[in-house]
Design an enzyme around this catalytic site. Structure first.
Site, short mmCIF file in Angstrom:
data_model
loop_
_atom_site.label_atom_id
_atom_site.label_comp_id
_atom_site.label_asym_id
_atom_site.label_seq_id
_atom_site.Cartn_x
_atom_site.Cartn_y
_atom_site.Cartn_z
N GLY A 46 -1.01 -17.75 -25.02
CA GLY A 46 -0.19 -16.86 -26.21
C GLY A 46 0.60 -17.94 -26.31
CB CYS A 92 2.51 -25.44 -23.70
SG CYS A 92 3.70 -25.24 -25.49
CG LEU A 93 -1.84 -23.47 -27.35
CD1 LEU A 93 -2.36 -22.41 -28.49
CD2 LEU A 93 -3.00 -24.18 -27.20
CG HIS A 134 5.18 -20.90 -21.93
ND1 HIS A 134 5.11 -22.15 -20.84
CD2 HIS A 134 5.06 -20.94 -22.69
CE1 HIS A 134 4.51 -22.82 -21.66
NE2 HIS A 134 4.47 -22.30 -23.23
CD GLU A 135 3.61 -17.73 -25.20
OE1 GLU A 135 4.27 -18.72 -26.57
OE2 GLU A 135 3.15 -18.43 -25.00
CG HIS A 138 7.63 -21.32 -27.12
ND1 HIS A 138 7.47 -23.14 -28.08
CD2 HIS A 138 6.29 -21.15 -26.22
CE1 HIS A 138 6.06 -23.46 -27.01
NE2 HIS A 138 6.29 -22.46 -26.49
ZN ZN Z 1 4.28 -22.91 -25.19
#
Ligand code: ZN
Length: 172
Positions: A46, A92-93, A134-135, A138
């Protein structure tokens, strides 16, 4: 399609609240294409637009094993969620190589616009529910490490800084 640079902690941009998209046009679709490519390239499931520095309420995801079922969410809104919680190990990226178990509602209904700007409703459970929540965090400037104790959060941030320092030295 362009692979964009993914912002990592600590970075103030990641803490911004993203803005609603007024209409889904070619510019937004180009951004979604680039985000998807960037996400696949980084082996993520994601990515929110703010992670590539664009404060728009846009998310791309693909939780399939074959990496060929992209999902696009514009202006997502949670309409309904379960009181029952599920626990998943999240990463998370924007917080590279850090993982932690996070509790989130195990089911949610999300209203959103798709790639073509059509209004849709997603009923999500399991990993899909965790991933979309989660997304969506952000979009509010929230990262999964914010749910950890101060000690664990600081430890994760220290590790990220160390990895970045090492990467910077190697690329010199
Ligand atoms: Zn993330």
């Amino acid at each position: 399609m362009t692979i964009k640079k993914i912002l990592t902690e600590p970075n103030k941009i990641l803490r911004q609240i993203s803005k609603d998209v007024l209409s889904v046009g070619n510019e937004e679709r180009k951004l979604m294409d680039d985000m998807l490519q960037t996400m696949y390239n980084a082996n993520g499931i994601g990515l929110a637009a703010i992670q590539v520095g664009v404060p728009k309420r846009i998310i791309v995801m693909d939780i399939s094993k074959d990496r060929n079922s992209p999902m696009y969410f514009v202006n997502p809104l949670i309409k309904n969620k379960d009181i029952k919680m599920s626990t998943y190990e999240e990463g998370c990226l924007s917080v590279p190589d850090q993982f932690a178990e996070i509790d989130r509602p195990s089911f949610c209904e999300v209203e959103y616009l798709n790639y073509n700007g059509e209004k849709k409703l997603l009923k999500a459970e399991g990993l899909l529910a965790t991933c979309i929540q989660h997304e969506m965090d952000h979009l509010e400037g929230i990262l999964f490490i914010d749910y950890l104790s101060k000690l664990k959060k600081n430890r994760a941030l220290e590790k990220v800084k160390k990895i970045q320092k090492k990467n910077n030295e190697e690329s010199k």
